[in-house]
Design an enzyme around this catalytic site. Structure first.
Site, PDB file in Angstrom:
ATOM      1  N   LYS A  22       9.859  -4.941  34.118  1.00 13.81           N
ATOM      2  CA  LYS A  22      10.566  -5.974  33.339  1.00 13.81           C
ATOM      3  C   LYS A  22       9.585  -6.763  32.489  1.00 13.81           C
ATOM      4  O   LYS A  22       9.775  -6.939  31.282  1.00 13.81           O
ATOM      5  CB  LYS A  22      11.299  -6.929  34.274  1.00 13.81           C
ATOM      6  CG  LYS A  22      11.636  -8.295  33.651  1.00 13.81           C
ATOM      7  CD  LYS A  22      12.155  -9.249  34.701  1.00 13.81           C
ATOM      8  CE  LYS A  22      12.330 -10.662  34.235  1.00 13.81           C
ATOM      9  NZ  LYS A  22      11.149 -11.477  34.081  1.00 13.81           N
ATOM     10  N   ASN A  23       8.490  -7.256  33.077  1.00 14.56           N
ATOM     11  CA  ASN A  23       7.607  -8.172  32.356  1.00 14.56           C
ATOM     12  C   ASN A  23       6.702  -7.483  31.346  1.00 14.56           C
ATOM     13  O   ASN A  23       6.075  -8.151  30.531  1.00 14.56           O
ATOM     14  CB  ASN A  23       6.821  -9.053  33.324  1.00 14.56           C
ATOM     15  CG  ASN A  23       7.761 -10.044  34.020  1.00 14.56           C
ATOM     16  OD1 ASN A  23       8.860 -10.310  33.526  1.00 14.56           O
ATOM     17  ND2 ASN A  23       7.343 -10.555  35.156  1.00 14.56           N
ATOM     18  N   CYS A 117      13.710 -18.974  34.476  1.00 15.09           N
ATOM     19  CA  CYS A 117      13.920 -19.488  35.833  1.00 15.09           C
ATOM     20  C   CYS A 117      13.319 -20.895  35.951  1.00 15.09           C
ATOM     21  O   CYS A 117      12.290 -21.193  35.374  1.00 15.09           O
ATOM     22  CB  CYS A 117      13.247 -18.575  36.854  1.00 15.09           C
ATOM     23  SG  CYS A 117      13.971 -16.933  36.879  1.00 15.09           S
ATOM     24  N   ARG A 122       7.594 -25.627  32.637  1.00 16.28           N
ATOM     25  CA  ARG A 122       6.933 -24.377  32.242  1.00 16.28           C
ATOM     26  C   ARG A 122       6.507 -24.527  30.785  1.00 16.28           C
ATOM     27  O   ARG A 122       7.161 -24.060  29.877  1.00 16.28           O
ATOM     28  CB  ARG A 122       7.857 -23.184  32.464  1.00 16.28           C
ATOM     29  CG  ARG A 122       8.223 -23.011  33.939  1.00 16.28           C
ATOM     30  CD  ARG A 122       9.095 -21.817  34.180  1.00 16.28           C
ATOM     31  NE  ARG A 122       8.370 -20.554  34.060  1.00 16.28           N
ATOM     32  CZ  ARG A 122       8.965 -19.358  34.158  1.00 16.28           C
ATOM     33  NH1 ARG A 122      10.271 -19.291  34.290  1.00 16.28           N
ATOM     34  NH2 ARG A 122       8.256 -18.241  34.050  1.00 16.28           N
ATOM     35  N   ASP A 309       5.532 -13.870  42.029  1.00 11.16           N
ATOM     36  CA  ASP A 309       6.893 -13.302  41.975  1.00 11.16           C
ATOM     37  C   ASP A 309       7.274 -12.602  43.268  1.00 11.16           C
ATOM     38  O   ASP A 309       8.446 -12.292  43.472  1.00 11.16           O
ATOM     39  CB  ASP A 309       7.021 -12.319  40.797  1.00 11.16           C
ATOM     40  CG  ASP A 309       6.902 -13.031  39.459  1.00 11.16           C
ATOM     41  OD1 ASP A 309       6.698 -12.345  38.446  1.00 11.16           O
ATOM     42  OD2 ASP A 309       6.975 -14.274  39.444  1.00 11.16           O
ATOM     43  N   ARG A 401      18.959  -9.825  35.951  1.00 18.49           N
ATOM     44  CA  ARG A 401      17.984 -10.062  34.877  1.00 18.49           C
ATOM     45  C   ARG A 401      16.735  -9.204  35.069  1.00 18.49           C
ATOM     46  O   ARG A 401      16.063  -8.854  34.109  1.00 18.49           O
ATOM     47  CB  ARG A 401      17.577 -11.538  34.854  1.00 18.49           C
ATOM     48  CG  ARG A 401      18.671 -12.488  34.399  1.00 18.49           C
ATOM     49  CD  ARG A 401      18.102 -13.857  34.119  1.00 18.49           C
ATOM     50  NE  ARG A 401      16.890 -13.726  33.333  1.00 18.49           N
ATOM     51  CZ  ARG A 401      15.873 -14.583  33.406  1.00 18.49           C
ATOM     52  NH1 ARG A 401      15.934 -15.619  34.205  1.00 18.49           N
ATOM     53  NH2 ARG A 401      14.799 -14.415  32.666  1.00 18.49           N
TER      54      ARG A 401
HETATM   55  C1  EPZ Z   1       5.230 -14.764  33.483  1.00 17.20           C
HETATM   56  O1  EPZ Z   1       5.728 -16.066  33.219  1.00 17.20           O
HETATM   57  C2  EPZ Z   1       6.372 -14.021  34.124  1.00 17.20           C
HETATM   58  N1  EPZ Z   1       7.493 -13.986  33.207  1.00 17.20           N
HETATM   59  C3  EPZ Z   1       6.781 -14.704  35.427  1.00 17.20           C
HETATM   60  O2  EPZ Z   1       7.727 -13.845  36.061  1.00 17.20           O
HETATM   61  C4  EPZ Z   1       5.582 -14.813  36.353  1.00 17.20           C
HETATM   62  O3  EPZ Z   1       5.956 -15.581  37.476  1.00 17.20           O
HETATM   63  C5  EPZ Z   1       4.419 -15.484  35.626  1.00 17.20           C
HETATM   64  O4  EPZ Z   1       4.123 -14.789  34.398  1.00 17.20           O
HETATM   65  C6  EPZ Z   1       3.151 -15.484  36.469  1.00 17.20           C
HETATM   66  O5  EPZ Z   1       2.810 -14.163  36.793  1.00 17.20           O
HETATM   67  C7  EPZ Z   1       7.458 -13.102  32.180  1.00 17.20           C
HETATM   68  O6  EPZ Z   1       6.499 -12.351  32.039  1.00 17.20           O
HETATM   69  C8  EPZ Z   1       8.637 -13.114  31.266  1.00 17.20           C
HETATM   70  P1  EPZ Z   1       2.320 -18.045  33.013  1.00 17.20           P
HETATM   71  P2  EPZ Z   1       4.880 -17.067  32.285  1.00 17.20           P
HETATM   72  O7  EPZ Z   1       2.206 -18.441  31.595  1.00 17.20           O
HETATM   73  O8  EPZ Z   1       4.238 -16.305  31.199  1.00 17.20           O
HETATM   74  C9  EPZ Z   1       1.256 -22.624  33.349  1.00 17.20           C
HETATM   75  C10 EPZ Z   1       9.710 -13.208  37.029  1.00 17.20           C
HETATM   76  O9  EPZ Z   1      10.209 -13.509  38.127  1.00 17.20           O
HETATM   77  N2  EPZ Z   1       1.242 -22.587  31.872  1.00 17.20           N
HETATM   78  O10 EPZ Z   1       1.377 -17.031  33.577  1.00 17.20           O
HETATM   79  O11 EPZ Z   1       5.743 -18.203  31.943  1.00 17.20           O
HETATM   80  C11 EPZ Z   1       2.643 -22.432  33.920  1.00 17.20           C
HETATM   81  O12 EPZ Z   1       3.336 -23.656  34.005  1.00 17.20           O
HETATM   82  C12 EPZ Z   1       9.085 -14.283  36.196  1.00 17.20           C
HETATM   83  O13 EPZ Z   1       9.642 -12.040  36.549  1.00 17.20           O
HETATM   84  C13 EPZ Z   1       0.798 -23.699  31.161  1.00 17.20           C
HETATM   85  O14 EPZ Z   1       0.414 -24.712  31.749  1.00 17.20           O
HETATM   86  O15 EPZ Z   1       3.774 -17.551  33.325  1.00 17.20           O
HETATM   87  C14 EPZ Z   1       2.348 -21.863  35.285  1.00 17.20           C
HETATM   88  O16 EPZ Z   1       2.042 -22.913  36.165  1.00 17.20           O
HETATM   89  C15 EPZ Z   1       9.201 -15.648  36.821  1.00 17.20           C
HETATM   90  N3  EPZ Z   1       0.781 -23.649  29.807  1.00 17.20           N
HETATM   91  C16 EPZ Z   1       1.072 -21.040  35.056  1.00 17.20           C
HETATM   92  O17 EPZ Z   1       0.508 -21.517  33.841  1.00 17.20           O
HETATM   93  C17 EPZ Z   1       1.194 -22.533  29.120  1.00 17.20           C
HETATM   94  O18 EPZ Z   1       1.143 -22.549  27.868  1.00 17.20           O
HETATM   95  C18 EPZ Z   1       1.303 -19.555  34.896  1.00 17.20           C
HETATM   96  O19 EPZ Z   1       2.267 -19.379  33.901  1.00 17.20           O
HETATM   97  C19 EPZ Z   1       1.649 -21.421  29.856  1.00 17.20           C
HETATM   98  C20 EPZ Z   1       1.660 -21.472  31.224  1.00 17.20           C
END
Ligand code: EPZ
Length: 423
Positions: A22-23, A117, A122, A309, A401
């Site tokens: 998915k991702n 989610c 986020r 996840d 999803r």
């Molecule tokens: C991706 O989300 C995945 N979603 C998430 O999977 C997954 O949990 C996550 O990566 C971590 O592996 C998709 O790929 C669509 P991050 P993403 O940016 O990109 C902070 C699922 O269940 N952050 O790696 O949103 C953020 O708040 C979903 O498939 C900032 O502070 O995750 C978090 O604490 C849920 N500023 C951490 O970094 C930013 O600009 C990691 O977020 C971006 C993120």
């Protein structure tokens, strides 16, 4: 709305094949917007986030030709807008990739603030940091993110990510593929789907090196041609099925699971006392268990650490392990909503901020529970499979999803699970 009815207490036995990731799919499909040619993408999971992206691309003027359940042909040469549908884009988190793709190719983009989610705030400040470094002016107003490249074209830049972010790493990589000059992303995320996106872009003519490490170098090229690409198997679906096999004291061969992607989970299942065998010479993993599980501690971390996840599904497995387990969710501040539902089933847990303390109980008992997000839904399905009696799981649209026909996969392994439409 749909619900699952699960008749629990039956071990899962047999073989099941993992769908495409998915991702990876939710990044590769928007990335096709950058390609000045026809992209044939295979091993796409049949999930609602993918269907939504096809609608978004179609509205932008792309030709979307569904070849079969798992393959599509995308022709984005005639794209006529850089402003995707607000209503569609705001439904999912991955819509932020539309920014990187449209900004990278057209020098401008107006995209709704992403949904996704709800595990707390986020932000996308790291995405914006990268686009700004490459010469874009980015503003947020009226629920939209507006991005414009100075002189109509992004320029390569060095970007150090303050937070290891999957989305920011992939979004900046995408935008940089067509920028003038070279971009280096430091402190990059290393997830398998990041490597998959880099491989897709390179198969279309990009020049991305270092994906899978914390330093990625992208030399901008003039154009991306067409081509074909097959998406990797889904690491999180594979992990969910591995946990379900152990939780039901079954014996399941998960075909397509890449052992190198599963090392953190495999180590924890072995530590608990389950048996995990990696396919010799093939991509598969076999999980067996007699159900005699020891408690373990989990700390979620960016890849190759334990995936956030899989924290929710794993917390359910721990709910009937012997002893007390401690989970430290370092990625999100609020990813324990599902534990309230598990308490209704007889689970015992205590939450202090990002720490969950789970005291193992002899068994869970089925009842009505409600999914709050995608992986919480998967966790509740596992709880229903392992519980005594019947569990009704509401809000399974969250599960749709990110999991392709989960109930069919589980039924093929002997689970008694039905989907019902409820008003
Ligand atoms: C991706 O989300 C995945 N979603 C998430 O999977 C997954 O949990 C996550 O990566 C971590 O592996 C998709 O790929 C669509 P991050 P993403 O940016 O990109 C902070 C699922 O269940 N952050 O790696 O949103 C953020 O708040 C979903 O498939 C900032 O502070 O995750 C978090 O604490 C849920 N500023 C951490 O970094 C930013 O600009 C990691 O977020 C971006 C993120």
């Amino acid at each position: 709305m749909n619900k699952y009815i699960v008749n629990g207490g039956r071990p899962l036995y047999g073989e099941v094949t993992v769908s495409g990731a998915k991702n990876a799919a939710v990044a590769i499909i928007p990335a096709a917007l950058m390609v000045d040619g026809v992209c044939r993408i295979e091993n796409i999971p049949q999930i609602s986030d993918v269907t939504l992206f096809f609608s978004i691309l179609d509205e932008l003027g792309a030709k979307v030709r569904i070849l079969n359940r798992h393959a599509v042909e995308l022709d984005c040469r005639a794209i006529r807008s850089t402003r995707p549908s607000y209503e569609l884009a705001r439904r999912i988190r991955a819509s932020y990739y539309l920014l990187g793709a449209l900004l990278g190719r057209f020098g401008e983009a107006t995209v709704a603030m992403p949904g996704g989610c709800d595990f707390g705030v986020r932000p996308i400040d790291q995405h914006i940091k990268g686009f700004t470094a490459m010469g874009a002016q980015v503003s947020v107003e009226g629920g939209y993110i507006n991005a414009r490249a100075k002189n109509g074209h992004l320029k390569g830049a060095n970007v150090y990510l303050d937070v290891v972010s999957v989305g920011a790493t992939m979004n900046i990589m995408m935008a940089a593929a067509l920028a003038e000059g070279t971009t280096i992303i430091e402190n990059a995320a290393r997830e398998p789907h990041i490597v998959d996106l880099a491989n897709f872009l390179n198969s279309m003519g990009a020049d991305v090196k270092g994906a899978g490490t914390d330093s990625i170098k992208i030399r901008g090229v003039k154009r991306l041609n067409g081509g074909s690409y097959a998406i990797i198997p889904d690491q999180i679906e594979a992990g969910t099925l591995m946990i379900a096999a152990a939780a039901t004291h079954g014996d399941v061969l998960i075909r397509g699971a890449l052992p190198t992607h599963m090392e953190a989970l495999t180590a924890k299942l072995l530590e608990m006392g389950a048996r995990v065998d990696e396919g010799v010479g093939e991509d598969s993993i076999r999980v067996r268990s007699d159900g005699n599980h020891r408690h373990v501690n989990i700390k979620t971390l960016p890849y190759p650490g334990f995936p956030t996840d899989l924290q929710q599904p794993m917390s359910v497995l721990l709910s009937t392990a012997r002893g007390t387990s401690i989970i430290n969710e370092t990625i999100y501040e609020m990813r324990y909503k599902h534990l309230e539902e598990i308490r209704h089933m007889g689970g015992i847990s205590q939450i202090n901020d990002r720490i969950a303390i789970i005291e193992g109980v002899p068994h869970l008992t089925g009842c009505a529970v409600t999914a709050s997000d995608l992986r919480a839904g998967a966790a509740l399905v596992i709880a229903g499979l392992m519980a005594e009696g019947v569990t009704d799981i509401y809000n399974v649209q969250y599960i749709d999803r990110g999991y392709e026909h989960l109930e069919d996969k589980l039924r093929s392994l002997g689970a008694k699970i039905e989907r019902l439409t409820v008003d």
